[in-house]
Design a protein around this motif. Structure first.
Motif, PDB file in Angstrom:
ATOM      1  N   GLN A  29       0.853  -1.185   0.000  1.00 38.79           N
ATOM      2  CA  GLN A  29       0.000   0.000   0.000  1.00 38.79           C
ATOM      3  C   GLN A  29       0.885   1.230   0.000  1.00 38.79           C
ATOM      4  N   TRP A  53      -8.738   0.129  -3.133  1.00 35.95           N
ATOM      5  CA  TRP A  53      -8.060  -1.165  -3.181  1.00 35.95           C
ATOM      6  C   TRP A  53      -8.147  -1.753  -4.576  1.00 35.95           C
ATOM      7  N   ALA A  72     -12.397  -4.749   1.776  1.00 36.72           N
ATOM      8  CA  ALA A  72     -11.751  -4.912   0.476  1.00 36.72           C
ATOM      9  C   ALA A  72     -11.833  -6.359  -0.002  1.00 36.72           C
TER      10      ALA A  72
END
Length: 180
Positions: free
Chosen positions: A37, A99, A147
């Motif tokens: 991320q 995401w 997600a």
């Protein structure tokens, strides 16, 4: 970039292999595991940031993956009070993330964790679909669940695997002394 509500714009990346296992990386120098991320720069779209982060953290290029889809909206988590840096301006109270689900189209030898000066991960492994929910730091767990639930149909059109309860924590106990 931090929005007016105090959330930093960010992307999350879920990498899956042909066996539908997920890339799970250990943060460098820590015993903390997570998906790749990273923040979105002012001039970037979430998609551009995702491909930049993929290259920086995992060493993969766009031609080595297939973009399967993304979450439809921002998913947010708040930082625990002790992680908020009140000396920074503006103050960041958490992250809001788009995401992405990507399928890897290359061999594991293409993965490179050392493509930048400060690598995010020092090792990685493939895990089952729901395993990250048992291992990610507690304050990210809800976002991971959202997600994974939203993106599951991209690789499980027949329905995702059954979610199992986490294994019980093993506690070390002292032996009991016998009675005299």
């Amino acid at each position: 970039m931090i929005d007016p509500d105090g959330f930093r714009r960010n992307v999350g990346i879920i990498l899956t292999n042909p066996e539908r296992h997920l890339f799970w990386g250990r943060r460098a120098g820590q015993n903390a595991w997570q998906f790749p991320q990273g923040g979105i720069k002012a001039e970037e779209t979430p998609r551009q940031a995702m491909f930049r982060e993929l290259q920086e953290e995992v060493g993969l290029s766009p031609h080595q993956v297939t973009l399967l889809g993304s979450t439809k909206r921002w998913l947010r988590y708040r930082l625990p009070e002790r992680f908020i840096r009140y000396h920074c301006d503006p103050i960041c109270i958490g992250q809001k993330q788009v995401w992405f689900m990507l399928r890897v189209n290359c061999g594991e030898d293409a993965f490179r964790l050392d493509t930048c000066d400060r690598p995010e991960f020092d090792t990685w492994r493939w895990v089952g679909y729901w395993q990250p929910l048992h291992e990610v730091i507690y304050f990210k767990r809800r976002v991971y669940q959202q997600a994974l639930e939203e993106l599951a149909p991209l690789i499980y059109p027949e329905g995702p695997p059954v979610r199992r309860a986490p294994p019980p924590e093993r506690r070390r106990t002292m032996p009991r002394r016998g009675r005299d």
